[in-house]
Design a protein around this motif. Structure first.
Motif, PDB file in Angstrom:
ATOM      1  N   LEU A  67      46.061  76.996  19.503  1.00  0.00           N
ATOM      2  CA  LEU A  67      46.373  76.734  20.905  1.00  0.00           C
ATOM      3  C   LEU A  67      47.000  77.965  21.539  1.00  0.00           C
ATOM      4  N   THR A  68      46.545  78.313  22.732  1.00  0.00           N
ATOM      5  CA  THR A  68      47.203  79.366  23.496  1.00  0.00           C
ATOM      6  C   THR A  68      48.454  78.797  24.146  1.00  0.00           C
ATOM      7  N   VAL A  69      49.577  79.491  23.950  1.00  0.00           N
ATOM      8  CA  VAL A  69      50.837  79.134  24.593  1.00  0.00           C
ATOM      9  C   VAL A  69      51.269  80.353  25.399  1.00  0.00           C
ATOM     10  N   PRO A  70      52.313  80.254  26.212  1.00  0.00           N
ATOM     11  CA  PRO A  70      52.689  81.424  27.017  1.00  0.00           C
ATOM     12  C   PRO A  70      52.912  82.680  26.171  1.00  0.00           C
ATOM     13  N   ALA A 133      49.522  69.720  30.160  1.00  0.00           N
ATOM     14  CA  ALA A 133      48.462  70.378  30.929  1.00  0.00           C
ATOM     15  C   ALA A 133      47.662  69.298  31.650  1.00  0.00           C
ATOM     16  N   LEU A 134      47.584  69.409  32.961  1.00  0.00           N
ATOM     17  CA  LEU A 134      46.827  68.446  33.755  1.00  0.00           C
ATOM     18  C   LEU A 134      45.375  68.881  33.865  1.00  0.00           C
ATOM     19  N   ALA A 184      44.641  76.398  26.284  1.00  0.00           N
ATOM     20  CA  ALA A 184      43.269  76.629  25.832  1.00  0.00           C
ATOM     21  C   ALA A 184      43.200  76.599  24.312  1.00  0.00           C
ATOM     22  N   LEU A 185      42.075  76.111  23.799  1.00  0.00           N
ATOM     23  CA  LEU A 185      41.848  76.004  22.362  1.00  0.00           C
ATOM     24  C   LEU A 185      40.724  76.936  21.931  1.00  0.00           C
ATOM     25  N   TRP A 407      45.884  74.796  31.095  1.00  0.00           N
ATOM     26  CA  TRP A 407      44.596  74.133  31.290  1.00  0.00           C
ATOM     27  C   TRP A 407      43.917  73.971  29.956  1.00  0.00           C
ATOM     28  N   CYS A 408      43.421  72.780  29.690  1.00  0.00           N
ATOM     29  CA  CYS A 408      42.647  72.529  28.473  1.00  0.00           C
ATOM     30  C   CYS A 408      41.386  71.747  28.847  1.00  0.00           C
TER      31      CYS A 408
END
Length: 412
Positions: A67-70, A133-134, A184-185, A407-408
């Protein structure tokens, strides 16, 4: 209360019964291939099932995702396939599944985060999950979607392609972009294969999926889109079709804008729907009419911090932070207590401390704020965060924010 030890992984031979139990509870007809054998994305050693004789009464699984994190990319446990048969409700089965999953992640020091897509909004909050994430749910009438003057469409070309050409080119664009978007994955071969499956009985009256590539003059692919079309007419015979957008990605504004211009200008189409758009989709800011596309945001990816220290150390912080946070987490007691959180744009640290707290926050609120999409200031206003040191909420809210909206687009 169900003993978590009664839950166990499913074997390959038991998979058909396990899959059928999922199908029964979800109330949908699973593909025969899914019921007959585990999909390529399945990790049977990370499943949990509860047996009542020969019958499977509860199911769950975990995908090993990234998973992308900040500011970073972090291993994440993708929780999936969670069902409990009506015959075993209100016995603590779901609680046992959630506790077993999170405890094993913690004890084995696997992924510091867990994520899921919730079938119902009221289920997972009590286990420390929260929407992080909406999805934007964009809809609008295409005739109102003219771009602002001066939008740069570039000199590249948008070309319809078959699934083979799309599959060969889109992953490179996705991989280049997903590392910048929290939520994002990754998509390896298995996940692209799953994403591109297109069974006819799942199209709901629309066409087969169609594909576009955006290519520069030198042949470099700089964008892609996937969509369907649902044709219809009004009562008086006028065309009133809908373009159903799956995904649009571009490496730069010209590629992104050109792909959207193609989709919005399709013949006989009057409506656009983009359910899995970002909650802050750039398309809306390209339009001359700000009301042409209406967002109806709903929860998308739910997040859970398995280990507060590992999770907060993994992400980056756009402004310096050095605060003591008192975390309340009854479900995962190893997270309870005071943590010093320090960080800046290049790194982060989180460790135990005896210092007095600046903030008190519950595990779910911390999960909601983790990707930068929910402000700790908003959570403070909702009573989910208590400010002990004056100004601590403003400092933490700023440091936990991020320039890119989470966002995912990949439900699992």
């Amino acid at each position: 209360m169900t003993d978590p030890a009664a839950l166990r992984p499913v074997s390959p031979d038991e998979w058909p019964a396990f899959a059928q139990a999922m199908s029964d509870v979800f109330g949908e007809e699973m593909d025969s291939s899914f019921v007959e054998r585990p999909p390529a994305t399945a990790e049977l050693d990370r499943t949990l099932g509860l047996w009542d004789g020969d019958r499977v009464a509860a199911t769950s699984g975990v995908y090993s995702r990234t998973l992308t994190v900040p500011g970073a990319v972090v291993p994440c446990a993708g929780v999936t396939w969670v069902t409990v048969s009506p015959t075993h409700r209100r016995r603590g089965v779901l609680t046992a599944i959630m506790r077993r999953q999170l405890t094993e992640l913690h004890e084995r020091q696997r992924e510091p985060l867990a994520a899921l897509w919730a079938s119902e909004g009221g289920i997972y909050g009590r286990f420390g999950y929260a929407p992080a994430a909406l999805r934007g749910n964009l809809t609008g009438r295409t005739r109102r979607t003219a771009f602002r003057p001066g939008v740069d469409l570039g000199t590249g070309t948008v070309t319809p392609v078959d699934v083979g050409a799309y599959r060969a080119a889109a992953p490179r664009v996705h991989e280049a972009l997903r590392r910048w978007v929290p939520g994002a994955l990754e998509r390896d071969e298995r996940w692209w294969q799953r994403l591109l499956r297109d069974p006819a009985d799942r199209r709901d009256g629309a066409t087969a999926r169609r594909y576009l590539l955006h290519t520069e003059a030198d042949g470099t692919v700089t964008g892609y889109a996937a969509f369907r079309v649902r044709a219809r007419e009004t009562a008086d015979g006028e065309p009133d079709g809908t373009v159903l957008v799956d995904e649009v990605r571009g490496r730069g504004t010209p590629a992104y804008a050109a792909l959207w211009r193609y989709l919005l200008d399709l013949d006989l189409i009057r409506t656009v729907e983009y359910p899995h758009a970002s909650a802050d989709e750039p398309l809306r800011h390209l339009l001359a009419d700000a009301r042409a596309l209406l967002p109806r945001p709903v929860d998308g990816l739910w997040l859970r911090l398995v280990d507060v220290d590992r999770a907060l150390s993994a992400r980056r912080y756009p402004t310096p932070i050095d605060l003591v946070v008192d975390v309340r987490d009854e479900f995962c007691p190893w997270n309870e207590g005071r943590w010093r959180v320090a960080g800046h744009p290049a790194g982060g640290y989180c460790g135990r401390t005896d210092l007095d707290p600046d903030l008190v926050v519950d595990a779910g609120a911390l999960a909601a704020a983790y990707l930068g999409g929910v402000s700790l200031g908003t959570l403070h206003a909702a009573g989910r965060v208590t400010e002990v040191s004056p100004g601590a909420v403003a400092l933490a809210a700023t440091a936990f924010s991020w320039p890119v909206t989470p966002w995912c687009p990949d439900p699992f």
